[in-house]
Design an enzyme around this catalytic site. Structure first.
Site, short mmCIF file in Angstrom:
data_model
loop_
_atom_site.label_atom_id
_atom_site.label_comp_id
_atom_site.label_asym_id
_atom_site.label_seq_id
_atom_site.Cartn_x
_atom_site.Cartn_y
_atom_site.Cartn_z
N THR A 91 48.43 8.73 0.58
CA THR A 91 48.46 7.32 0.93
C THR A 91 48.17 6.42 -0.27
O THR A 91 47.25 6.66 -1.04
CB THR A 91 47.45 7.03 2.06
OG1 THR A 91 47.82 7.78 3.22
CG2 THR A 91 47.43 5.55 2.40
N LEU A 131 40.87 7.73 1.08
CA LEU A 131 42.11 7.16 0.54
C LEU A 131 42.05 6.96 -0.98
O LEU A 131 42.54 5.95 -1.51
CB LEU A 131 42.46 5.83 1.23
CG LEU A 131 42.69 5.89 2.74
CD1 LEU A 131 43.07 4.51 3.27
CD2 LEU A 131 43.77 6.90 3.12
N ASN A 188 50.21 4.50 7.44
CA ASN A 188 48.98 5.16 7.88
C ASN A 188 48.22 4.15 8.74
O ASN A 188 47.56 3.26 8.22
CB ASN A 188 48.16 5.59 6.66
CG ASN A 188 46.88 6.30 7.05
OD1 ASN A 188 46.48 6.30 8.22
ND2 ASN A 188 46.23 6.92 6.09
N CYS A 243 43.67 4.19 9.65
CA CYS A 243 42.56 3.78 8.78
C CYS A 243 41.91 2.52 9.35
O CYS A 243 42.55 1.75 10.08
CB CYS A 243 43.06 3.54 7.36
SG CYS A 243 44.47 2.44 7.25
N ASN A 293 47.90 12.26 13.26
CA ASN A 293 46.95 12.31 12.17
C ASN A 293 45.80 13.25 12.56
O ASN A 293 45.86 13.90 13.61
CB ASN A 293 46.42 10.89 11.89
CG ASN A 293 46.06 10.69 10.43
OD1 ASN A 293 45.53 11.59 9.78
ND2 ASN A 293 46.33 9.51 9.90
N GLY A 329 50.22 18.79 12.35
CA GLY A 329 48.92 19.23 12.83
C GLY A 329 48.85 20.72 13.06
O GLY A 329 49.29 21.21 14.09
N SER A 366 47.28 21.07 5.77
CA SER A 366 46.23 22.02 5.41
C SER A 366 46.78 23.33 4.88
O SER A 366 46.23 23.91 3.93
CB SER A 366 45.33 22.29 6.63
OG SER A 366 44.66 21.12 7.02
#
Length: 306
Positions: free
Chosen positions: A47, A74, A128, A131, A191, A242, A265
């Site tokens: 981001t 971020l 995004n 946030c 997210n 995810g 991940s």
């Protein structure tokens, strides 16, 4: 037979449905020496904000059972520095570049996208929306604010706008439908999930911020459910995200309704997993004698209704 893995996401032609996820792959070009980036469907950058951010204090990442907990804050070099070097390097890879952006107010989102829209080589914008805003409230939890952000950005963007949404809502379909009605060209679901962990040796939280975002294999069933639910109600395409660790996971998301998937991940643990996931999708299609991945998008609905 070699299956066709290409998909069209909101007018963007992807050679395959596998993208990097924002936040775990740097800006994208840094891993060029580790994997053949040209094989990816596209790159979603970390981001970018209007001004540089130092991020949160350490520790800001912790390994937990079947996942990763993070609170990076971020950290980034700011949009102007981004277009000076990272964007130029990304354009040499030869795959679509989706730039993730975040702000604390409508005007900030709009200003970032204005700057990016003046550059070549940006294929899409990913907002995004998970946030905090100036009132410390998650942007996509404030539906009027989310609408204003999307509408404002759409007025200045030359490329498709994708809304990345938080799973921490009562009805993900309502959230996705709101994004669609505000003008979003696609959504990313989802997210990270809010979570925390405590170090029993020190009696302190494992993150400096106490709480963070959970990602990894443990969240996959919940994110697949979000994709499935949203697919029933929206017409714009979905990026599933995810807990995608292997090709089978990616196919689950596609069957639930995702046109593309983004891998986070897993690529952080081992960048080569991205290539293995692409190959895994191809192997499953070969095994099922399916000529194109496009034929299985939302496929679970066809089976249920048969």
């Amino acid at each position: 037979m070699i299956p066709d893995l290409s998909v069209n996401f909101a007018g963007i032609k992807l050679k395959n449905p596998v993208l990097t996820a924002s936040g775990t792959f740097g800006y994208g070009y840094e891993l060029a020496d580790l994997i053949p980036l040209k094989r990816l469907g596209g790159v979603v950058t970390k981001t970018v904000t209007l001004e540089p951010r130092a991020g949160n204090l350490q520790p800001r990442i912790a390994e937990v059972a079947s996942g990763i907990l993070n609170s990076i804050g971020l950290q980034n070099i700011g949009v102007r520095a981004f277009i000076e070097e990272p964007l130029e390097k990304l354009n040499k890879i030869g795959v679509p570049v989706i730039v993730s952006v975040a702000g604390v107010a409508v005007g900030e989102y709009v200003e970032i996208v204005k700057i990016l829209s003046s550059q070549n080589g940006v294929s899409a914008i990913e907002l995004n929306l998970s946030c905090p805003n100036l009132k410390k409230k998650i942007v996509c939890h404030d539906l009027p604010l989310m609408r204003d952000v999307i509408r404002g950005v759409k007025k200045v963007s030359r490329v498709p706008v994708i809304a990345k949404l938080s799973p921490l809502v009562t009805d993900i379909s309502e959230l996705a439908l709101t994004a669609q009605n505000a003008g979003a060209d696609g959504v990313t679901l989802t997210n990270t999930y809010p979570a925390m962990a405590v170090d029993i040796r020190t009696f302190k939280p494992k993150l400096s911020t106490v709480k963070g975002g959970m990602s990894g294999a443990c969240i996959k069933p919940m994110s697949v459910r979000c994709v499935y639910d949203a697919y029933q109600d929206i017409k714009i395409p979905i990026i599933g995200c995810g807990g995608i660790m292997m090709g089978e996971d990616a196919v689950e998301f596609i069957l639930a309704g995702a046109t593309a998937v983004s891998v986070g991940s897993s690529s952080l643990v081992s960048p080569g997993n991205l290539i293995a996931i692409i190959d895994g999708i191809e192997d499953i299609l070969k095994e099922k004698n399916i000529k194109s991945v496009k034929k299985i998008i939302g496929g679970i609905n066809k089976v249920r209704n048969a």
